[in-house]
Write a protein that holds these residues in place. Sequence first.
Motif, short mmCIF file in Angstrom:
data_model
loop_
_atom_site.label_atom_id
_atom_site.label_comp_id
_atom_site.label_asym_id
_atom_site.label_seq_id
_atom_site.Cartn_x
_atom_site.Cartn_y
_atom_site.Cartn_z
N ALA A 1 1.10 -1.60 -0.11
CA ALA A 1 0.16 -0.34 0.32
C ALA A 1 0.84 1.05 -0.50
N ASP A 2 2.08 1.63 0.54
CA ASP A 2 2.97 2.18 0.47
C ASP A 2 3.92 2.46 -0.60
N VAL A 3 3.32 1.87 -1.60
CA VAL A 3 4.07 1.93 -3.06
C VAL A 3 3.00 1.79 -4.24
N VAL A 4 1.94 1.45 -4.08
CA VAL A 4 0.94 1.21 -5.15
C VAL A 4 0.10 1.77 -4.85
N PRO A 5 -0.61 2.85 -5.45
CA PRO A 5 -1.56 4.14 -5.44
C PRO A 5 -2.73 3.35 -5.41
N PRO A 6 -3.84 3.44 -5.26
CA PRO A 6 -5.33 2.73 -4.89
C PRO A 6 -5.18 2.09 -6.63
N ILE A 7 -6.05 1.35 -6.81
CA ILE A 7 -6.24 0.98 -8.07
C ILE A 7 -7.64 1.13 -8.37
N VAL A 8 -8.05 2.13 -8.41
CA VAL A 8 -9.92 2.63 -9.42
C VAL A 8 -10.11 2.38 -10.86
N ALA A 9 -9.00 2.56 -11.62
CA ALA A 9 -9.23 2.21 -13.13
C ALA A 9 -8.00 2.19 -13.51
N ASP A 10 -8.14 1.11 -15.26
CA ASP A 10 -7.23 1.05 -15.55
C ASP A 10 -5.84 1.89 -15.72
N ARG A 11 -5.06 1.11 -16.01
CA ARG A 11 -3.22 2.34 -15.62
C ARG A 11 -2.11 0.85 -16.22
N PRO A 12 -0.71 1.95 -16.32
CA PRO A 12 -0.07 0.75 -17.12
C PRO A 12 0.37 0.01 -15.68
N PHE A 13 -0.20 -1.40 -15.51
CA PHE A 13 0.60 -2.14 -13.83
C PHE A 13 1.60 -1.60 -14.48
N GLY A 14 2.33 -2.12 -15.54
CA GLY A 14 3.47 -2.48 -15.29
C GLY A 14 4.79 -1.44 -14.10
N VAL A 15 4.07 -0.92 -14.34
CA VAL A 15 4.99 0.47 -12.94
C VAL A 15 4.77 -0.17 -11.69
N ASP A 16 3.41 -0.21 -11.12
CA ASP A 16 3.40 -0.78 -10.29
C ASP A 16 4.29 -2.37 -9.73
N VAL A 17 4.30 -3.31 -10.77
CA VAL A 17 5.20 -4.20 -10.51
C VAL A 17 6.26 -3.98 -10.52
N GLY A 18 6.57 -2.92 -11.15
CA GLY A 18 8.72 -2.65 -10.96
C GLY A 18 8.89 -1.81 -9.78
N ARG A 19 7.37 -0.67 -9.32
CA ARG A 19 7.83 -0.78 -8.15
C ARG A 19 8.10 -1.69 -6.67
N LEU A 20 7.38 -2.45 -6.41
CA LEU A 20 6.61 -4.30 -6.20
C LEU A 20 8.81 -4.50 -5.97
N LEU A 21 8.33 -4.80 -6.64
CA LEU A 21 10.04 -4.96 -7.29
C LEU A 21 11.36 -4.35 -6.85
N GLU A 22 11.46 -3.77 -6.65
CA GLU A 22 12.49 -2.37 -6.38
C GLU A 22 12.50 -2.24 -4.71
N ARG A 23 10.76 -2.30 -3.87
CA ARG A 23 10.41 -1.65 -2.46
C ARG A 23 10.30 -3.13 -1.97
N VAL A 24 9.44 -3.91 -1.99
CA VAL A 24 8.79 -4.87 -1.35
C VAL A 24 9.22 -6.26 -1.87
N VAL A 25 9.28 -6.63 -3.31
CA VAL A 25 9.91 -8.37 -3.38
C VAL A 25 11.41 -8.34 -3.44
#
Length: 489
Positions: free
Chosen positions: A465-489
């Motif tokens: 939740a700290d790195v992924v903004p709320p998902i309320v509509a479609d967007r480039p989800f690759g950016v979110d996966v990238g943030r998780l790879l960098e900061r969480v996983v």
Amino acid sequence: MLINSAADLRPEHVTSPDPLELSPALLSRLRTTRQAVLTTLATGSPVYGVNTGMGALSKIPLTEEEQRTHQNNLLLARAAGGAPWLPPLEARAVVLARLKTFLTGDAGVSAELCLQLVALLNSGLVPAIPTGGAGSAGEIIPLAHAFGPLVGIGSLLTPPPAAQAAPALAVHSGRSAEWTVVSAEGVLPPFELGPKEGISLLAGIPGATGRAWLQVEVARRLVDRLSLVGAGAVAVVGASRDPYNPLCGRGDAVLTEELRRVLRAAGPEDEPRGLQAPVSFRVVGLVNANVRRAVGRLEEAVGRAFDGVTDSPAFLEGEFVGTAGFHGVDLAAHCDQLVAALAHAAEVSAARIHRLLDPAVTGLPAQLAVEPGPQAGLVTVHKRAVATCHYLRRLAVPSAVGAMETSNGQEDVQSFSWEAVGVLAEAIRLTREVVASELLVVHQAFVLSKRPVPEGLQGLLGEVADVVPPIVADRPFGVDVGRLLERVV
């Protein structure tokens, strides 16, 4: 950080920015062994690679004049590799592993050469070592690149300008694309290799061992994330907890603990959605236990590689002994085993992603879209995971299969342990991608379900939740996966 013996060098020193120092007692032991080596060499008896040629040319004796330049020359023609280079952290692991093997005394190198390795490690510079192209019974090509810089041969990677003020810390960024390749000439203090020191730098499998040493630590963190993410999927679909009962792990301590880990994270479920969840959910404990076992076995193989005799010729009990310690089939086999375990875990994770997008399994909106139809939701995140798994399958071919003759038949088989650990590093990277994709899907499923997050998952999903903004509509989800790879996983 004071080092008293080879045993004092541990995996955490690969990533630690603290400078290393060899104790006076250790240096004294190295000098005593070195003197015994020089005394034995003075008898003039043939010693492979010292007063003879190498490989198919080992029957050719060298004159005293040729011997004086031979050790440096060994690092020249054997540096036949090229870009792409190892990431800085992996290159550091190679150098650290070489130092660790030298501190046993088997190689009989000088204390001064060991100090030169320490100086390289403490400098924040790393040698430019090719990622591939080993192609020999041992690792002579990558090791020639790794240790040529000690005597001003070859190339080094220098950190980006922003990190120049703290080079010891810069090495830990692992972003080789930001580093610059420079000539090694004149960068380190001048050093001349003595008898047997050039061949010792090229002997054994310190590269594969050091890189595997590093990957064990990365893989251990990854399997911890696999456990939590799998438990998150179990919790959010309201799966029956029966398959995670520790009693199901009878006779298998690793599995029993993994089942407990899943239960602790997922928490209880008083009203499961069905008697049985899809198989990909029910096998979370079995799959992750398999990965943990493979990580543990690789760690044991790394320990055997460090504790065993890999130098050749090795100086053992006062005499030179030719060895086969360069044949790293044990290490290669356990890297291969872990790659296969990760490939299976990634496939199971991708299967769970698909089920998490299905309303029949979750009771949630299709594809976890806020407005299914106008919005596609996370369906393409699953497609990315599928493509990644396909790549992983191609990596699961055993590296140690496919020997080819080289050196006029003198080297007629290889273990390809250098290549095996490179494949492992890539498999870990790809598995992380799949796990990050599943984590994003689990996160969105919890948001849409409005289920309370179990206590055992609050830390992980809080990080998301700290790195992924709320998902309320479609967007480039690759950016979110990238943030998780960098900061969480």
